[in-house]
Write a protein that holds these residues in place. Structure first.
Motif, short mmCIF file in Angstrom:
data_model
loop_
_atom_site.label_atom_id
_atom_site.label_comp_id
_atom_site.label_asym_id
_atom_site.label_seq_id
_atom_site.Cartn_x
_atom_site.Cartn_y
_atom_site.Cartn_z
N GLY A 169 13.05 56.13 55.91
CA GLY A 169 14.50 56.14 55.73
C GLY A 169 14.87 57.39 54.95
N SER A 170 14.49 57.40 53.66
CA SER A 170 14.65 58.61 52.85
C SER A 170 13.43 59.51 52.96
N GLY A 171 12.31 58.97 53.40
CA GLY A 171 11.07 59.74 53.48
C GLY A 171 10.20 59.64 52.24
N GLY A 172 10.72 59.04 51.17
CA GLY A 172 10.01 59.02 49.91
C GLY A 172 8.73 58.22 49.93
N SER A 173 8.78 56.98 50.42
CA SER A 173 7.61 56.10 50.32
C SER A 173 6.47 56.58 51.20
N LEU A 174 6.74 56.87 52.47
CA LEU A 174 5.66 57.27 53.36
C LEU A 174 5.11 58.64 52.99
N CYS A 175 5.99 59.60 52.75
CA CYS A 175 5.52 60.95 52.46
C CYS A 175 4.91 61.05 51.07
N GLY A 176 5.47 60.34 50.10
CA GLY A 176 4.91 60.35 48.77
C GLY A 176 3.53 59.71 48.74
N THR A 177 3.43 58.49 49.27
CA THR A 177 2.15 57.80 49.31
C THR A 177 1.14 58.58 50.15
N GLY A 178 1.59 59.09 51.29
CA GLY A 178 0.71 59.84 52.17
C GLY A 178 0.17 61.11 51.54
N ASP A 194 10.10 54.59 62.89
CA ASP A 194 11.55 54.83 62.92
C ASP A 194 12.14 53.84 63.91
N THR A 195 13.43 53.95 64.16
CA THR A 195 14.07 53.12 65.18
C THR A 195 14.94 53.99 66.07
N HIS A 196 15.28 53.48 67.23
CA HIS A 196 16.04 54.24 68.21
C HIS A 196 17.42 54.63 67.66
N ARG A 197 17.84 55.85 68.02
CA ARG A 197 19.14 56.42 67.65
C ARG A 197 19.21 56.78 66.17
N SER A 198 18.07 57.02 65.58
CA SER A 198 17.97 57.64 64.25
C SER A 198 17.59 59.10 64.45
N VAL A 199 18.17 59.99 63.67
CA VAL A 199 17.95 61.43 63.87
C VAL A 199 16.67 61.94 63.21
N LEU A 200 15.95 61.10 62.49
CA LEU A 200 14.86 61.58 61.65
C LEU A 200 13.80 62.36 62.41
N PHE A 201 13.52 61.95 63.64
CA PHE A 201 12.50 62.63 64.43
C PHE A 201 13.05 63.10 65.77
N LEU A 209 20.82 48.60 65.47
CA LEU A 209 20.82 47.19 65.09
C LEU A 209 19.79 46.92 64.01
N LEU A 210 18.68 47.62 64.04
CA LEU A 210 17.62 47.47 63.05
C LEU A 210 17.95 48.37 61.86
N ARG A 211 18.18 47.75 60.69
CA ARG A 211 18.61 48.50 59.52
C ARG A 211 17.47 48.60 58.51
N GLY A 212 17.67 49.43 57.48
CA GLY A 212 16.67 49.58 56.44
C GLY A 212 15.68 50.70 56.70
N LEU A 213 15.73 51.27 57.88
CA LEU A 213 14.94 52.45 58.22
C LEU A 213 15.80 53.31 59.11
N VAL A 230 4.71 59.21 65.62
CA VAL A 230 5.95 58.48 65.34
C VAL A 230 6.07 57.31 66.29
N HIS A 231 6.45 56.15 65.75
CA HIS A 231 6.76 54.98 66.57
C HIS A 231 8.25 54.66 66.38
N TRP A 232 8.98 54.56 67.50
CA TRP A 232 10.36 54.10 67.45
C TRP A 232 10.38 52.64 67.91
#
Length: 353
Positions: A169-178, A194-201, A209-213, A230-232
């Motif tokens: 979502g913000s990238g903090g948890s995955l990128c920080g831990t990684g 990620d989920t569909h229709r998110s610009v992150l990737f 419809l799927l929130r929080g990411l 990446v998995h959407w």
């Protein structure tokens, strides 16, 4: 005013370490965002940026706002949270307001979280209150640094880790831990969910419809070149996985955590000799009347269609339906390398300061 570093809520930011399969180890959090929220506030206090009576202002889609609300209430800071109409429900809003939060709800006609409008509102509030403190969860590098503790917990539990799976979502948890884990295990593969229709990737923004990411803007904390794949995941597979986790493992996590679990289980099946670590960020209490409600689910268009047992491998990035699950080999490349330097989806959020 509670003293700097007071240990309130520490249990809420400490995950239950659960084994979902012989080679899948999950860090299941009650409220993961307490980890970066506490670290950011503690650093701001130590640096003299956050002092007694300073108003905290932030944009949030949910759990980071709740983390700030708990800490601000305990430590005596006034707090204003800016969210979108599509992200907030009445019960969650009441919980925030019980903690003394001043809640600003931005209209969201597109249903995509309208992050840009929310950031504009944050900047307007900060102009009105120039002494306010903005944690800047999307751009603040301390967000990622805070996850050193999670990396340590995973190593202590799992020992050597071959794959790390988590939502973005913000990238903090995955990128920080990684980042911390890859310093120990250079061959670690990082799987972003990620989920569909998110610009992150590289997908175009749209209603989710799927929130929080996912996100409608690009956060600076997302380091694309750390990511191997990446998995959407659409809302429907995530909703079904949330119920499966509760029935089969007694794990009551939200659909964001379930999306990550779905991807992690597929990785583990595909690589049975690998050890897979999974980040599960949120509990399921916000979703009792929706994701865990059969009557609500039955009203979703196409809900009865079966979920594919594995993701569809894409050769080019494209959105899919809420019933679908796709994946793409990112191969530790930058966003520009993958989608092109002039993609319309790369515009960063305005108002960074």
């Amino acid at each position: 005013m509670v003293a700097l570093g007071a240990d309130y809520f520490r249990a809420l930011e400490t995950p239950r370490m659960a084994r979902l399969a012989p080679n899948v180890f999950a860090a299941a959090f009650p409220l993961m965002k307490l980890m970066p929220a506490r670290y950011i506030l503690d650093r701001a206090c130590a640096d003299g940026v956050l002092t007694a009576g300073t108003r905290i202002v932030e944009t949030t889609s949910g759990t980071f706002g709740m983390a700030l609300a708990l800490l601000a209430a305990a430590r005596g800071y006034p707090l204003t949270l800016v969210t979108a109409a599509s992200l907030i429900d009445a019960t969650y809003a009441r919980r925030l307001q019980m903690l003394g939060v001043s809640l600003v709800v931005s209209p969201d006609e597109q249903g995509n979280g309208d992050q840009r409008a929310r950031l504009d509102e944050v900047n307007r509030i900060r102009r009105y209150e120039p002494g306010s403190f903005w944690p800047r969860q999307y751009d603040n590098p301390e967000n990622a640094i805070a996850y050193a503790r999670l990396a340590e917990l995973l190593v202590r539990t799992v020992s050597k880790i071959d794959y790390l799976v988590g939502c973005v979502g913000s990238g903090g948890s995955l990128c920080g831990t990684g980042t911390f884990l890859r310093a120990m295990f250079p061959d670690l593969a990082i799987i972003a969910v990620d989920t569909h229709r998110s610009v992150l990737f590289g997908q175009p923004a749209g209603k989710r419809l799927l929130r929080g990411l996912g996100n409608s803007v690009l956060p600076a904390n997302l380091q694309h070149d750390l990511v191997d794949e990446v998995h959407w995941i659409g809302a429907y597979p995530a909703f079904r996985e949330a119920s499966r986790l509760l029935r089969q493992h007694g794990i009551f996590q939200g659909p964001t955590s379930a999306a990550a679990a779905l991807a992690a289980r597929w990785v583990a099946r595909s690589h049975p000799d690998a050890r897979v670590a999974l980040i599960m960020a949120d509990e399921g209490y916000r979703y009792v009347d929706t994701v865990f409600n059969d009557a609500w689910l039955a009203k979703l268009p196409g809900w009865s269609s079966p979920t594919l047992p594995e993701p569809i491998l894409l050769s080019a990035i494209e959105p899919a339906s809420e019933a679908e699950w796709t994946r793409f080999a990112w191969e530790r490349r930058s966003l520009a390398e993958v989608v092109g330097a002039h993609s319309d989806n790369q515009e960063p959020a305005p108002g960074r300061s």
